[in-house]
Design an enzyme around this catalytic site. Structure first.
Site, short mmCIF file in Angstrom:
data_model
loop_
_atom_site.label_atom_id
_atom_site.label_comp_id
_atom_site.label_asym_id
_atom_site.label_seq_id
_atom_site.Cartn_x
_atom_site.Cartn_y
_atom_site.Cartn_z
N SER A 290 22.70 45.19 19.67
CA SER A 290 23.98 44.98 20.37
C SER A 290 24.59 43.62 20.05
O SER A 290 25.74 43.36 20.39
CB SER A 290 23.77 45.09 21.87
OG SER A 290 22.85 44.11 22.32
N THR B 66 8.30 35.87 21.37
CA THR B 66 7.27 36.57 22.14
C THR B 66 6.82 37.87 21.49
O THR B 66 5.94 38.54 22.02
CB THR B 66 7.79 36.89 23.55
OG1 THR B 66 8.94 37.74 23.44
CG2 THR B 66 8.17 35.62 24.29
N HIS C 107 15.39 36.55 11.40
CA HIS C 107 15.59 35.65 12.53
C HIS C 107 15.22 34.22 12.16
O HIS C 107 15.93 33.27 12.49
CB HIS C 107 14.75 36.10 13.73
CG HIS C 107 15.40 37.15 14.57
ND1 HIS C 107 15.76 36.93 15.87
CD2 HIS C 107 15.78 38.42 14.29
CE1 HIS C 107 16.33 38.02 16.37
NE2 HIS C 107 16.34 38.93 15.43
#
Length: 356
Positions: free
Chosen positions: A190, A211, A229
């Site tokens: 999203s 995490t 990322h």
């Protein structure tokens, strides 16, 4: 110094010539010319990738630094036109940290908004420095979205024709400082992680708490996602890969990005044996204790904290008992964190909705 912004957009202006994209259509009512800046109506500010002006009015001095072009005025004020490569220079160690703090920094955030964070980190942009964000064009959805991002970074978004003092009489919006909590929720793909990262690009000290499971050769898709990322984070962000989030939040400083609450919960439920065929009787109590500790640490966290979580309940009912169990736990955890947050935003198809 008086800084006149005759143009504030990217190289082709906004809207761009003959462009029919949505961004240019939304920018048509208030056209912005390509960036052009003049100082005291006496000379144009030289772009950071070119040599400094050779002849300036008496009392002015122009120099090319590792951070961009700096103008020193007769009244002692300093202006910086930041170079888009400032982040890379500082990352490789070639950037100097002894340049003086400036009164106003002009940053082309269309090229790289993280330059603001790099300049704050090395002290060229300090607490008394105003930042002007320029370079908007159809790489951003709309002028309104450009202005929203500038506010997040504690920067002015000047309009064409605007004159700004150095230092400015109208100060940029105060950027968020801790303690302050933001929960960014949304469905898969999203744009929630991108929004969370965007909010902290201008921060000089960021701890990124990852995490999720560590990438392995057995799951190339997850490995590729983790790599993407990592590559888009500014070089100075410190990464902690752990499920011991509560301890990190209790002792945090600067800014913290937690990505994400959903993978944290899945990992905790696994550690507590919730996924076993016959969970031990204390498993649910152990998960609840870990959640309570996280919420308490969230409440007490002294940092500017932005966390990503997965929005649940918007899709089909989970087909498995474990899926339904995870959805219920995460839904309750999201509510608990939202209740302790100054801001909650929903990411939908890359658009950001503020939840009042």
């Amino acid at each position: 110094m008086r800084i006149r912004f005759s143009g504030t957009a990217g190289p082709t202006g906004w809207p761009a010539p003959n462009c029919r994209c949505a961004s240019c259509n939304l920018a048509a009512e208030q056209r912005r010319l390509p960036l052009r800046v003049t100082v005291d109506d006496a000379f144009a500010l030289t772009a950071p990738d070119t040599a400094p002006a050779r002849r300036l009015p008496p009392g002015y001095h122009s120099s090319v630094t590792e951070h961009g072009v700096r103008i020193d005025a007769p009244d002692g004020t300093r202006l910086l036109y930041a170079a888009s490569g400032a982040c890379a220079d500082l990352a490789t160690g070639s950037g100097r940290h002894d340049d003086p703090e400036v009164d106003l920094a002009i940053v082309d955030v269309g090229e790289s908004a993280s330059v603001i964070g790099a300049l704050r980190r090395c002290g060229v942009v300090g607490a008394a420095t105003a930042v002007a964000a320029v370079g908007g064009d159809h790489r951003v959805h709309s002028p309104a979205e450009f202005a929203r991002r500038a506010r997040l970074w504690g920067a002015l978004a000047p309009a064409d024709g605007q004159v700004v003092g150095c230092p400015p009489a109208t100060w940029p919006p105060e950027r968020v400082r801790g303690p302050y909590r933001v929960l960014v929720t949304g469905g898969a793909r999203s744009g929630k992680s991108s929004e969370a990262e965007r909010r902290l690009l201008a921060e000089p000290e960021v701890t990124y708490i990852a995490t999720g499971p560590k990438p392995t050769a057995h799951d190339p898709a997850w490995s590729a996602r983790v790599t993407a990322h990592r590559e888009r984070r500014p070089w100075w962000w410190r990464t902690e890969e752990t499920l011991e989030v509560a301890h990190l939040l209790e002792n945090a400083s600067g800014a913290v990005l937690l990505d994400c609450v959903g993978t944290w919960l899945a990992g905790v439920m696994e550690e507590c044996g919730m996924w076993e065929e016959h969970p031990r009787p204390t498993a649910a109590d152990e998960v609840r204790s870990r959640i309570d500790a996280l919420v308490a640490a969230w409440r007490r966290c002294p940092a500017h904290l932005v966390a990503v979580t997965n929005e649940v309940g918007s899709g089909v009912v989970p087909a498995t008992v474990s899926g339904g169990l995870y959805r219920d736990w995460l839904g309750r955890l999201n509510q608990a964190l939202a209740a302790e947050s100054e801001e909650v935003t929903l990411a939908v198809a890359g658009r950001i909705v503020e939840l009042r």
